[in-house]
Enzyme design. Structure first.
Site, PDB file in Angstrom:
ATOM      1  N   HIS A 171      40.305  28.186  17.551  1.00  0.00           N
ATOM      2  CA  HIS A 171      39.185  27.786  18.404  1.00  0.00           C
ATOM      3  C   HIS A 171      39.265  28.603  19.691  1.00  0.00           C
ATOM      4  O   HIS A 171      40.320  28.669  20.331  1.00  0.00           O
ATOM      5  CB  HIS A 171      39.311  26.315  18.803  1.00  0.00           C
ATOM      6  CG  HIS A 171      39.103  25.334  17.695  1.00  0.00           C
ATOM      7  ND1 HIS A 171      37.918  24.664  17.515  1.00  0.00           N
ATOM      8  CD2 HIS A 171      39.939  24.895  16.712  1.00  0.00           C
ATOM      9  CE1 HIS A 171      38.024  23.849  16.462  1.00  0.00           C
ATOM     10  NE2 HIS A 171      39.244  23.971  15.964  1.00  0.00           N
ATOM     11  N   HIS A 227      41.871  28.396  11.440  1.00  0.00           N
ATOM     12  CA  HIS A 227      40.879  28.950  12.379  1.00  0.00           C
ATOM     13  C   HIS A 227      41.364  28.749  13.806  1.00  0.00           C
ATOM     14  O   HIS A 227      41.926  27.710  14.138  1.00  0.00           O
ATOM     15  CB  HIS A 227      39.494  28.319  12.180  1.00  0.00           C
ATOM     16  CG  HIS A 227      39.520  26.823  12.120  1.00  0.00           C
ATOM     17  ND1 HIS A 227      39.911  26.131  10.984  1.00  0.00           N
ATOM     18  CD2 HIS A 227      39.229  25.881  13.040  1.00  0.00           C
ATOM     19  CE1 HIS A 227      39.850  24.835  11.225  1.00  0.00           C
ATOM     20  NE2 HIS A 227      39.448  24.656  12.468  1.00  0.00           N
TER      21      HIS A 227
HETATM   22  P1  5GP Z   1      39.320  21.604  13.073  1.00  0.00           P
HETATM   23  O1  5GP Z   1      39.220  20.175  13.464  1.00  0.00           O
HETATM   24  O2  5GP Z   1      39.565  21.763  11.602  1.00  0.00           O
HETATM   25  O3  5GP Z   1      40.282  22.372  13.922  1.00  0.00           O
HETATM   26  O4  5GP Z   1      37.929  22.261  13.410  1.00  0.00           O
HETATM   27  C1  5GP Z   1      36.881  22.357  12.511  1.00  0.00           C
HETATM   28  C2  5GP Z   1      35.685  22.790  13.312  1.00  0.00           C
HETATM   29  O5  5GP Z   1      34.682  23.206  12.415  1.00  0.00           O
HETATM   30  C3  5GP Z   1      35.096  21.665  14.167  1.00  0.00           C
HETATM   31  O6  5GP Z   1      35.144  22.027  15.539  1.00  0.00           O
HETATM   32  C4  5GP Z   1      33.673  21.519  13.645  1.00  0.00           C
HETATM   33  O7  5GP Z   1      32.740  21.305  14.679  1.00  0.00           O
HETATM   34  C5  5GP Z   1      33.425  22.827  12.919  1.00  0.00           C
HETATM   35  N1  5GP Z   1      32.548  22.713  11.772  1.00  0.00           N
HETATM   36  C6  5GP Z   1      32.554  21.722  10.833  1.00  0.00           C
HETATM   37  N2  5GP Z   1      31.618  21.976   9.893  1.00  0.00           N
HETATM   38  C7  5GP Z   1      31.019  23.145  10.246  1.00  0.00           C
HETATM   39  C8  5GP Z   1      29.970  23.909   9.663  1.00  0.00           C
HETATM   40  O8  5GP Z   1      29.393  23.592   8.627  1.00  0.00           O
HETATM   41  N3  5GP Z   1      29.620  25.054  10.310  1.00  0.00           N
HETATM   42  C9  5GP Z   1      30.239  25.466  11.465  1.00  0.00           C
HETATM   43  N4  5GP Z   1      29.815  26.597  12.021  1.00  0.00           N
HETATM   44  N5  5GP Z   1      31.224  24.772  12.033  1.00  0.00           N
HETATM   45  C10 5GP Z   1      31.613  23.616  11.437  1.00  0.00           C
END
Ligand code: 5GP
Ligand code: ZN
Length: 150
Positions: free
Chosen positions: A113, A111
């Protein structure tokens, strides 16, 4: 992991949080969807409008993606960035991927950001993520190492 076909030939996985969000099994605040890409609000936003842009196809790691999927993902990320900046009168944005657990990736479904930014918001730039003070006397050697790995 049990593959689950939901979007024609696109394979999703049942035990992935973002696959569940994309398929609608878990609710989200969707902002965009097409055949290849889905975008929704981050539930714990770093700034107002923080959006996650994901390929619908399940890839754990950015380097697993093929050129076509990367092109679709980043074209949507570009559009979302413009929309988010417009919607929140942002003056800039940070656009990035936490690629792998070591880099802070918590959800193993690629994903991007998109985090809108304003002057004076207290945040910093991308190098504030990590600063290991590597040796800079051998930059050409480092460049050669990467060239050889390509
Ligand atoms: P990563 O650390 O993997 O780059 O980012 C994962 C992102 O997913 C985090 O910024 C976190 O806030 C978001 N996130 C985690 N669980 C959920 C969820 O259930 N729904 C949504 N919309 N975002 C989530
Ligand atoms: Zn997934």
């Amino acid at each position: 992991m049990y593959p689950l076909k939901l979007y024609g030939d696109i394979v999703m996985t049942e035990d992935c949080l973002f696959c569940k969000i994309i398929s609608g099994k878990i609710p989200s605040n969707r902002v965009y969807e097409d055949d290849a890409v889905f975008a929704f609000l981050d539930i714990y936003p770093a700034s107002e409008g923080h959006t996650l842009v994901t390929p619908i196809k399940h890839f754990s790691n950015f380097t697993d993606m093929n050129s076509e999927d990367v092109a679709s993902l980043f074209e949507v990320a570009r559009k979302i960035t413009a929309a988010v900046e417009k919607a929140f009168s942002a003056e800039g944005s940070n656009i990035g991927i936490n690629n792998g657990e070591a880099a802070g990736q918590e959800v193993p479904h690629v994903h991007v950001h998109v985090i809108p930014r304003k002057k004076g918001d207290g945040g910093r730039g991308i190098k504030s993520i990590v600063w290991t003070e590597p040796d800079t006397n051998n930059l050409e050697e480092i460049a050669e190492k990467i060239r050889r790995a390509l």
